[in-house]
Design a protein around this motif. Structure first.
Motif, mmCIF file in Angstrom:
data_model
loop_
_atom_site.group_PDB
_atom_site.id
_atom_site.type_symbol
_atom_site.label_atom_id
_atom_site.label_comp_id
_atom_site.label_asym_id
_atom_site.label_seq_id
_atom_site.Cartn_x
_atom_site.Cartn_y
_atom_site.Cartn_z
ATOM 1 N N ILE A 116 -71.008 -10.123 5.805
ATOM 2 C CA ILE A 116 -70.070 -10.532 5.415
ATOM 3 C C ILE A 116 -69.953 -11.995 5.106
ATOM 4 C CG2 ILE A 116 -68.551 -8.651 6.371
ATOM 5 C CD1 ILE A 116 -67.546 -10.710 8.301
ATOM 6 N N SER A 117 -69.089 -12.218 4.109
ATOM 7 C CA SER A 117 -68.879 -13.897 3.986
ATOM 8 C C SER A 117 -67.618 -14.400 4.993
ATOM 9 C CB SER A 117 -68.409 -14.221 2.850
ATOM 10 O OG SER A 117 -68.192 -15.622 2.605
ATOM 11 N N THR A 118 -67.844 -15.125 5.902
ATOM 12 C CA THR A 118 -66.549 -15.488 6.778
ATOM 13 C C THR A 118 -66.622 -16.935 7.564
ATOM 14 O OG1 THR A 118 -65.702 -14.641 8.999
ATOM 15 C CG2 THR A 118 -68.107 -14.941 8.805
ATOM 16 N N THR A 119 -65.551 -17.516 7.782
ATOM 17 C CA THR A 119 -65.392 -18.689 8.374
ATOM 18 C C THR A 119 -65.343 -18.539 10.073
ATOM 19 O OG1 THR A 119 -62.955 -18.464 8.698
ATOM 20 C CG2 THR A 119 -63.701 -19.314 6.654
ATOM 21 N N LEU A 120 -65.636 -19.722 10.606
ATOM 22 C CA LEU A 120 -65.632 -19.722 12.086
ATOM 23 C C LEU A 120 -64.223 -19.107 12.737
ATOM 24 C CD1 LEU A 120 -67.277 -23.162 12.572
ATOM 25 C CD2 LEU A 120 -68.369 -20.970 13.171
ATOM 26 N N ASN A 121 -63.214 -19.716 12.184
ATOM 27 C CA ASN A 121 -62.069 -18.990 12.604
ATOM 28 C C ASN A 121 -61.652 -17.475 12.366
ATOM 29 O OD1 ASN A 121 -60.922 -21.423 13.302
ATOM 30 N ND2 ASN A 121 -59.327 -21.652 11.952
ATOM 31 N N ASN A 122 -62.299 -17.025 11.398
ATOM 32 C CA ASN A 122 -62.257 -15.470 11.295
ATOM 33 C C ASN A 122 -62.964 -14.915 12.308
ATOM 34 O OD1 ASN A 122 -61.496 -13.182 9.224
ATOM 35 N ND2 ASN A 122 -63.591 -12.988 9.421
ATOM 36 N N ILE A 123 -64.090 -15.392 12.717
ATOM 37 C CA ILE A 123 -65.149 -14.825 13.668
ATOM 38 C C ILE A 123 -64.268 -14.815 15.083
ATOM 39 C CG2 ILE A 123 -67.026 -14.981 14.832
ATOM 40 C CD1 ILE A 123 -68.487 -16.485 12.638
ATOM 41 N N GLU A 124 -63.708 -15.988 15.285
ATOM 42 C CA GLU A 124 -63.018 -15.905 16.628
ATOM 43 C C GLU A 124 -61.693 -15.132 16.506
ATOM 44 O OE1 GLU A 124 -61.144 -19.280 19.534
ATOM 45 O OE2 GLU A 124 -61.794 -19.859 17.598
ATOM 46 N N HIS A 125 -60.922 -15.405 15.541
ATOM 47 C CA HIS A 125 -59.484 -14.964 15.537
ATOM 48 C C HIS A 125 -59.367 -13.397 15.175
ATOM 49 C CE1 HIS A 125 -58.583 -18.838 17.011
ATOM 50 N NE2 HIS A 125 -58.864 -19.478 15.776
ATOM 51 N N LYS A 126 -60.166 -12.935 14.037
ATOM 52 C CA LYS A 126 -60.126 -11.574 13.607
ATOM 53 C C LYS A 126 -61.132 -10.617 14.342
ATOM 54 C CE LYS A 126 -57.579 -12.837 9.316
ATOM 55 N NZ LYS A 126 -57.621 -12.384 7.912
ATOM 56 N N LEU A 127 -62.439 -11.079 14.138
ATOM 57 C CA LEU A 127 -63.605 -10.118 14.534
ATOM 58 C C LEU A 127 -63.345 -9.882 16.266
ATOM 59 C CD1 LEU A 127 -66.409 -11.107 12.271
ATOM 60 C CD2 LEU A 127 -64.889 -9.394 12.072
ATOM 61 N N LEU A 128 -63.095 -10.991 16.798
ATOM 62 C CA LEU A 128 -63.357 -11.011 18.334
ATOM 63 C C LEU A 128 -62.102 -10.952 19.129
ATOM 64 C CD1 LEU A 128 -66.218 -13.537 18.997
ATOM 65 C CD2 LEU A 128 -66.163 -11.161 19.395
ATOM 66 N N ARG A 129 -61.209 -11.874 19.043
ATOM 67 C CA ARG A 129 -59.848 -11.895 19.407
ATOM 68 C C ARG A 129 -58.862 -10.879 18.846
ATOM 69 N NH1 ARG A 129 -56.485 -15.970 18.667
ATOM 70 N NH2 ARG A 129 -55.191 -15.396 20.242
ATOM 71 N N GLY A 130 -59.238 -10.484 17.469
ATOM 72 C CA GLY A 130 -58.385 -9.505 16.816
ATOM 73 C C GLY A 130 -58.819 -7.961 17.217
ATOM 74 N N ASN A 131 -59.932 -7.909 17.796
ATOM 75 C CA ASN A 131 -60.295 -6.298 17.957
ATOM 76 C C ASN A 131 -60.461 -6.204 19.513
ATOM 77 O OD1 ASN A 131 -60.763 -5.329 15.383
ATOM 78 N ND2 ASN A 131 -62.509 -6.539 15.372
ATOM 79 N N PHE A 132 -60.491 -7.141 20.500
ATOM 80 C CA PHE A 132 -60.251 -6.955 21.875
ATOM 81 C C PHE A 132 -59.467 -7.983 22.467
ATOM 82 C CE2 PHE A 132 -64.268 -6.438 19.583
ATOM 83 C CZ PHE A 132 -64.926 -5.015 20.072
ATOM 84 N N LYS A 133 -58.966 -7.484 23.497
ATOM 85 C CA LYS A 133 -58.035 -8.389 24.459
ATOM 86 C C LYS A 133 -58.753 -8.779 25.465
ATOM 87 C CE LYS A 133 -53.628 -5.883 23.157
ATOM 88 N NZ LYS A 133 -53.163 -7.068 22.568
ATOM 89 N N GLU A 134 -59.556 -9.837 25.180
ATOM 90 C CA GLU A 134 -60.618 -10.710 25.989
ATOM 91 C C GLU A 134 -60.287 -12.138 26.097
ATOM 92 O OE1 GLU A 134 -62.314 -11.168 28.543
ATOM 93 O OE2 GLU A 134 -63.286 -9.207 28.474
ATOM 94 N N PRO A 135 -59.463 -12.648 27.235
ATOM 95 C CA PRO A 135 -59.284 -13.918 27.202
ATOM 96 C C PRO A 135 -60.721 -14.587 27.587
ATOM 97 C CG PRO A 135 -58.468 -12.726 29.353
ATOM 98 C CD PRO A 135 -58.646 -11.802 28.191
#
Length: 237
Positions: A116-135
């Motif tokens: 995909i074409s993505t930003t750093l924020n998208n990786i952090e907030h959508k792909l990781l935090r958005g898919n998993f509740k993992e502090p």
């Protein structure tokens, strides 16, 4: 029947190739971090002079696609991808004093990675935090600044990921992430905990409860919580 067999064979071959590419990515990321990271600091000068190793890893990562259903591989891939792309972004602007010196560093600059074409924020907030509740993600995603948790000189791997997440969280909570004043029952914590309060207050916990989950010397009684300023100076050796 022959068509079905051919389709299955092609699919199995594709899956096998993806697995090999992912293993190659992890192995090369491991070697890169080992060679260029020490005591949480990155050898940007060295990487800038010879960026081929970093570019090779990111080229491999460009064509890798991991399903979020395959949670450990997905998380490990994107954590490493984030940390590598932060380094790539800083190298592209090097020499530099801070990632914040470059407009859009986290939210505008796009990279072709993971199919995909993505930003750093998208990786952090959508792909990781958005898919998993993992502090604990907050203690392994390193934004290229001194205020971040330290970057380790290893790749995050699917079979060791939980241990690595736990280890880095404990190091942060028992290290520079918090400052305790026992006389006044005051505790200062990194602004990470302010920015992402919702991640640290899940399942009925407050911030002190989260801290005590990982802190060796527990904070007993009532404590006043505040936040110290984030240091955005580049985390260079």
């Amino acid at each position: 029947m022959k068509k079905i067999i051919v389709i299955i064979t092609v699919l199995l071959g594709s899956i096998s190739t993806q697995a090999q590419d992912l293993d190659t990515f992890f192995n090369k990321a491991e070697a890169f971090f080992k060679a260029n990271v020490a005591n949480g600091r990155v050898a940007y000068d060295t990487i800038h002079k010879a960026p081929s190793q970093l570019n090779e890893i990111l080229k491999i990562a460009e064509g890798i696609s991991v399903s979020k259903v395959d949670a450990k591989n997905f998380q490990a891939f994107w954590i490493n991808a984030y940390n590598l792309l932060v380094i790539k972004g800083l190298i592209d602007h090097y020499p530099t004093k801070s990632p914040l010196d470059h407009a859009g560093f986290f939210d505008k600059t796009k990279y072709s990675i993971g199919g995909i074409s993505t930003t750093l924020n998208n990786i952090e907030h959508k792909l990781l935090r958005g898919n998993f509740k993992e502090p604990r993600f907050h203690f392994v995603l390193v934004c290229g600044a001194v205020g971040c948790p330290p970057l380790i000189n290893k790749a995050y791997l699917p079979n060791t990921l939980d241990v690595q997440l736990e280890t880095q969280t404990k190091k942060a909570i028992n290290g520079d992430f918090i400052r305790v004043n026992n006389k006044k029952n005051r505790v200062q914590v990194s602004q990470i905990m302010e920015w992402y309060k919702e991640d640290f207050t899940i399942n009925g916990m407050d911030e002190i409860d989260f801290i005590n989950t990982y802190k060796t010397e527990k904070l007993e009684g009532k404590w006043k919580l505040s936040y110290f300023p984030y240091d955005w100076t580049i985390n260079k050796q």
